[in-house]
Design a protein around this motif. Structure first.
Motif: not given
Length: 511
Positions: A224-225, A221-222
């Motif tokens: 992709n962020q 998730q990080r």
């Protein structure tokens, strides 16, 4: 990640055991319970000076059949689960609770293809052709805890540290051709010895001296962020904010260190490398290709002495010797370098605090390296070939291995004209990875040469939770040092033998 997550050296134990069981009749190296049973010749396996009351000829195959499995902490069912790769047994808290920091596993086989013994005046001669096998392994609790945690918390791969060093596997198998002689020096002293020519079937020594990993990596998730350009431009648009991001990157790391060696001298064992790879990707065991891979020599020495008419002491040293394994049958592989070393500073150097667009390149490189680490440590089996990456090399010379020598000390006091005896026996067998010591107490009733019975108690290897029995009835002998008392038995064995008695019964019993 697949559910099959056993250390591949443990699986190799299973393959080797299955191969042996399928190819050989088996019996343990010796039966402690038989030591003070004067009517049986099997006690000569423990001391060549302890002659039986009559000569013998062992029937091939059914003359002696036995197998012994023991562990310092694992139960019988635990060992079966390990070999069979049972249903995630390492997630069972009861199993983990039984483990020690280091857990020893030993499996011992032997078989007498042909053996006989006979009296000639004061001499007792014996001859044998047999097969011998010793398998020893050390499995650490940290390895099983690692398997359990990774199975139940797979996300921990990204932020965890594990040290699962110290696993070891040793296998040795050989054919023995022996000639023994025992002589009664006088009414009190009997000495004996056996010389043995050894034909090596195979030897393997696998050591995982260092296997450790640690990581602190960003989540998917990080990643992709940070790959979202709009997010970057709105959140990291000043040198101060970009410097904060560099500090975050600087804390990321991932390390995999592998130190392992494999020395193998087996005809029929092939170390396979897939096309395009320079490390072992599989092993193949072809039993049809088994052959002589080395030659050696061994000797057994023993003595028995009557201090008083009713008190006898005895001692022996077994399997003093070695096997030299041929260069052509030897394969060597090792992995002694740092497998992966990811440092956050690598990515901070790629970021210019005055240019936010450089962040994306650093993020993409971090993602690629992190995926490489994850693929290495989570693909297929835990601690598999992909993780270890053992690279083969040419053997520069032949190699030697010592036999699993044994020191035996015994004492017995006889009652009722020596028909009843109470004995104590100490055995220390120098197997790999560590020596096995046992203290055995026994009561022996031997009214006739064709009828002996013994009850024994061996306290150490069974953790004090088992007992032994021995019975000689005519040509039949059955016995065990460790009676099977349920799936949590730490040590189990059983012995069945049939032999034809020969003439030459001694007029005076010794030892």
């Amino acid at each position: 990640m697949t559910s099959n997550k056993l250390l591949f050296c443990v699986r190799l134990v299973g393959v080797f055991i299955i191969m042996l069981i399928g190819a050989l009749p088996v019996n343990a190296q010796f039966l402690r319970t038989s030591y003070f049973m004067e009517g049986t010749h099997y006690r000569q396996q423990l001391n060549p000076a302890l002659t039986p009351t009559k000569g013998y000829f062992n029937l091939p195959v059914i003359g002696a059949m036995n197998a012994t499995v023991s562990s310092t902490s694992l139960g019988y069912q635990d060992i079966i689960d390990i070999i069979d790769d049972g249903d995630d047994f390492y997630t069972n808290p009861d199993f983990l609770g039984r483990l020690k920091d280091n857990n020893k596993l030993n499996v011992n086989f032997s078989t007498e293809i042909l053996s006989a013994g006979w009296y000639s005046d004061k001499n007792f001669w014996s001859f044998n052709v047999g097969l011998r096998t010793d398998i020893g392994a050390n499995l650490t609790k940290s390895m099983f805890s690692f398997l359990n945690e990774i199975e139940t918390f797979e996300d921990q791969w990204r932020n965890s540290a594990y040290d699962i060093s110290g696993q070891r596997l040793n296998i040795q198998a050989y054919t023995e051709v022996g000639l023994g002689l025992s002589r009664q020096i006088n009414n009190r002293l009997t000495v004996g010895g056996r010389v043995k020519v050894l034909l090596g079937i195979g030897n393997m020594d696998l050591k995982l001296s260092r296997v450790a990993m640690s990581a602190k990596l960003p989540t998917d998730q990080r990643i992709n962020q940070l790959q979202d350009v709009n997010y970057l431009m709105s959140n990291y648009n000043t040198p101060g904010k970009i410097e904060q991001l560099k500090n975050e990157f600087d804390a990321y790391h991932a390390n995999l260190v592998v130190g392992a060696t494999l020395e193998s001298s087996f005809k029929g064992l092939n170390l396979v490398e897939e096309e395009g790879q320079d490390y072992i990707s599989d092993f193949e065991f072809e039993s049809k290709d088994l052959g002589i891979a080395g030659y050696g020599f061994g000797i057994d020495l023993g003595a028995s002495y009557k201090i008083w008419d009713n008190l006898t002491v005895s001692a022996s040293v077994l399997d003093l010797g070695f096997i030299s394994w041929s260069k052509n049958a030897t394969k060597i592989a090792s992995a002694n370098s740092s497998g992966i070393d990811i440092k956050g500073s690598t990515y901070t150097k790629m970021i210019n605090v005055n240019d936010p667009t450089t962040i994306l390149g650093a993020v993409n490189q971090l993602q690629s390296d992190a995926n490489g680490y994850m693929d290495r440590v989570t693909s297929g089996d835990v601690l598999d070939y992909e993780m270890l990456q053992l690279r083969t090399e040419e053997a520069s010379e032949s190699r030697k291995s010592r036999l699993a020598s044994t020191l035996v000390l015994g004492a017995e006091y006889g009652f009722f004209n020596n028909k009843l005896g109470l004995g104590v026996l100490s055995t220390t067998r120098f197997v790999q990875p560590d020596a096995l010591t046992e203290i055995t107490l026994s009561a022996n009733y031997r009214p006739k040469s064709w009828f002996n019975v013994a009850l024994s108690y061996s306290a150490i290897q069974s953790a004090g939770k088992s007992f032994g029995l021995g019975l000689k009835l005519g040509p039949l002998f059955v016995g065990t040092d460790y009676m099977f008392l349920g799936k949590n038995s730490n040590a189990v064995n059983g012995f069945v033998g049939i032999s034809i008695p020969l003439g030459g019964k001694k007029s005076n019993k010794e030892g």
